[in-house]
Design an enzyme around this catalytic site. Sequence first.
Site, PDB file in Angstrom:
ATOM      1  N   LYS A 110       0.859  -1.189   0.000  1.00 12.40           N
ATOM      2  CA  LYS A 110       0.000   0.000   0.000  1.00 12.40           C
ATOM      3  C   LYS A 110       0.886   1.226   0.000  1.00 12.40           C
ATOM      4  CE  LYS A 110      -4.509   0.925   0.416  1.00 12.40           C
ATOM      5  NZ  LYS A 110      -5.649   0.045   0.132  1.00 12.40           N
TER       6      LYS A 110
HETATM    7  N1  GLU Z   1      -7.437   0.224  -3.060  1.00 10.15           N
HETATM    8  C1  GLU Z   1      -8.187  -0.954  -3.339  1.00 10.15           C
HETATM    9  C2  GLU Z   1      -8.218  -1.866  -2.123  1.00 10.15           C
HETATM   10  O1  GLU Z   1      -8.029  -1.439  -1.008  1.00 10.15           O
HETATM   11  C3  GLU Z   1      -7.741  -1.637  -4.623  1.00 10.15           C
HETATM   12  C4  GLU Z   1      -6.331  -2.144  -4.607  1.00 10.15           C
HETATM   13  C5  GLU Z   1      -5.846  -2.658  -5.961  1.00 10.15           C
HETATM   14  O2  GLU Z   1      -6.625  -2.717  -6.894  1.00 10.15           O
HETATM   15  O3  GLU Z   1      -4.661  -3.008  -6.018  1.00 10.15           O
HETATM   16  O4  GLU Z   1      -8.504  -3.016  -2.238  1.00 10.15           O
END
Ligand code: GLU
Length: 421
Positions: A110
């Site tokens: 993240k």
């Molecule tokens: N931000 C989204 C999540 O928390 C999508 C993450 C992604 O597609 O890599 O799942």
Amino acid sequence: MPTSHQPDSSVFGEAMHFFDAAAQRLNLTSSMYRILTHPSRQVIISIPFARDNGEFEVYTGYRVQYSSARGPGKGGIRYHPNVTLDEVTALAFWMTWKCAVVDLPFGGAKGGVTCDPNVLSLSELERLTRRYAADLIEIIGPDKDVPAPDVNTNPQTMAWIMDTVSMHLRAHTPAVVTGKPLNVGGSRGRVEATGRGVMIAIEAALEKMNKSLKGMRVVVQGFGNVGSISAKLLSDAGAKIVGISDVTGGYHNPKGIDIAAALEHANKSAHRTLDGFAADRVSNAQLLELDCDILVPAALENQLTEKNARKIKASLIAEGANGPTTPEADALLSEGGITVIPDILANAGGVTVSYFEWVQNRMGYYWREKEVNDRLRDLLRENFDVVWDTGKEYGTTLRGAAYVVAIKRVVDAYMTRGIYA
Ligand code: GLU
């Protein structure tokens, strides 16, 4: 079993409670426990960028790669004033289990920048994003770590990252990020994917309970990408949306809110808010306690706490947001007989279609929307059943079961690969 080294007051420390419970159920060895409770890599960068008035500011950015046991890191990038290393680490931790619970060949990661995107112009956001991407160029990439949108970032943000990386590498590199606009390698169905996944998970849970979505009263907290699309798809499928909310507060109508009208209202307003939308006004706290059958918290962390958990009227909760329920609230909800579809399963639709986007980028062949949606449904339904059955086998909640399934899969990958010394 050693317990986590993180203080409980941190988001990561709180998140660890759910992990600890599953680790105990699985009799995880202390060596494996130690490995899985440490993020692989935490990067902090200072991002200098020019404001439109010519002054330079320096923002702090992060990328945390929690695990790469099952594949490249995967997870969004968040722009928000409350972003901290602790929060990004918790979010990367959740991505690890989210990717594993739906069996994607990814680890977890993240990113985030501590900033208020509402005070930045489009060109300021572009410079900030490009500098962030350039500073991380050694550690992101299709086989290393693949970012995507999260709170306050969107397909345009992803297009800038893709372009910045492609320009630096002198090679078209669409698979470095997912959630891109369609005309630069995005996947059909990606924008709606998280909301669609929430709906698929709710339908799957209702089916197990011999209930149907038709006429169910639903409250959705948050009207960003996840909340607004969940509300739209649930109402299209016959549910009655009786409450919605965003940063401007809550909006309630027991007869049902016209979600198409709410979307149109938000799209017309300057900061895409519901401000001025015609419905009874309630506070965000009241919204969560409204009389309804299904509650979808799709805003930020720590919304369901020991203070309000006993007052929740819904009998089913689908966590569109990451980490909306504290461990104390989780225990109270389960005591009260409320079924909770946990974040790592309920909101996995987004990263699942991100995976499809990455696959399509690498093939150079793009699927029709129906193919994307059908594959999404199959994958989520299949893994929902695995979690449901695991819950029965271990006598635990869906959250407990989702962690058991996910941790088992990550541990299996570690055991097969071995630890490189
Ligand atoms: N931000 C989204 C999540 O928390 C999508 C993450 C992604 O597609 O890599 O799942």
